[in-house]
Design an enzyme around this catalytic site. Structure first.
Site, PDB file in Angstrom:
ATOM      1  CB  SER A 148      -0.941  -0.118   1.321  1.00  0.00           C
ATOM      2  OG  SER A 148      -1.330   1.165   1.575  1.00  0.00           O
ATOM      3  CE1 TYR A 175      -4.041  -2.124   4.910  1.00  0.00           C
ATOM      4  CE2 TYR A 175      -3.552   0.175   4.455  1.00  0.00           C
ATOM      5  CZ  TYR A 175      -3.801  -1.285   3.919  1.00  0.00           C
ATOM      6  OH  TYR A 175      -3.994  -1.515   2.529  1.00  0.00           O
TER       7      TYR A 175
END
Length: 316
Positions: free
Chosen positions: A127, A152
């Protein structure tokens, strides 16, 4: 023809990648646990569509080590595209242990299966959030990233490091892909563009966090799928690739475009910046262009127009 396992294959990106591989003649096994992070019925509908197109569907969890061992033995795969994960920056602040368990331990369980089988390629979905509070833009794969600002992001960076370790120790060919704000048909309903379109059409106030100047590199799903497939076909050694559109749009601009595409003036609810949010994401895609032939071309306006058309079709 390749035999490909796609984890999270019933999700937004996974279902599109599955369709692309099936269309070119690959055999695809879709693995998903249909969790309730968002309405499981959405993923089940995606799964039925790819199953009808020829994919094999397996309901299971990447954290089930015994189940993964059976699946890899039965599947005799040539490659794994690992998209299954707990997603989202803000939710990760509320349940970091669960994010660690799924995103890190789950990835390690897959890597353990791959190292036991010669020749398997591994495509890992990372990501753009790993860049965190990076002050240099656009973001490059060679940037020194050590400032993740959400659980995350930290789990995705940990996944990249584990991938490199397994490549170094066992020679596994790995492509790690840093996705930049993917949107388009089937996008998760809690994601900004999906939510903003829904709220605009329903005449509900849109929450705008901060002054609207934060910028994102929004990447249309078709361009992401092209990058994923190319990274699979060129998977060798250990490489990290940015997959973005390489153009940025401010939050205020994006809301304005949503209104124009929907033909409705958005109602804006101004709120404070949220913990874990970054000021900008902006992909330097020169490496992916050079090595993969990746060439994204969908503008935010064009992509949003396609998304709104799809959304209205879903409403019937």
């Amino acid at each position: 023809m390749q035999r490909v396992l796609i984890t999270g294959g019933a999700g937004f990106i996974g279902s599109h990648v599955t369709e692309a591989l099936l269309a070119r003649g690959d055999e695809v096994c879709v693995l998903d646990n249909f969790n309730d992070f968002y309405d499981p019925a959405i993923k089940r509908a995606n799964a039925e569509a790819v199953k009808a197109a020829g994919a094999r569907l397996v309901e299971g969890d990447i954290r089930d080590a015994e189940g993964m061992a059976r699946l890899f033995t039965e599947g005799n795969f040539d490659a794994v595209i690992h998209l299954a994960a707990m997603a989202g920056v803000r939710p990760s602040l509320l349940d970091p242990l669960h994010y660690e368990d799924v995103n890190v331990r789950g990835t390690l369980i897959l890597l353990e299966q791959i190292r036991k089988r010669e020749g398997l390629k591994f495509v890992f979905a990372s990501s753009s959030s790993v860049y965190g509070a990076n002050e240099k833009a656009p973001f490059s794969e060679v940037d020194d990233i050590h400032r993740c600002i959400s659980p995350y992001a930290a789990t995705k960076r940990a996944g990249e490091l584990h991938c490199f370790t397994y490549h170094h120790l066992y020679g596994i060919p790995i492509s790690a892909l840093r996705f930049f704000t993917v949107y388009g048909p089937r996008q998760r309903p809690e994601m900004a563009m999906h939510k903003f379109v829904r709220m605009t059409l329903q005449r509900e106030p849109i929450p705008m966090f901060g002054d609207g100047s934060t910028r994102r590199d929004y990447t249309y799903i078709d361009d992401i799928v092209d990058g994923v497939v190319r990274s699979l076909d060129h998977c060798e050694g250990y490489e990290i690739y940015n997959l973005g559109e390489s153009q940025t749009t401010s939050l205020a601009e994006m809301i304005e475009i949503v209104g124009e595409v929907c033909g409705i003036d958005p109602i804006i609810d101004r709120q404070a910046m949220q913990p874990g949010d970054v000021v900008i994401t902006y992909a330097d895609i020169s490496k992916a262009k050079r090595r993969l032939g990746y060439d994204p071309h969908t503008t935010v306006r064009d992509g949003l127009s396609r998304f709104v058309e799809w959304y209205r079709q879903q409403l019937g």
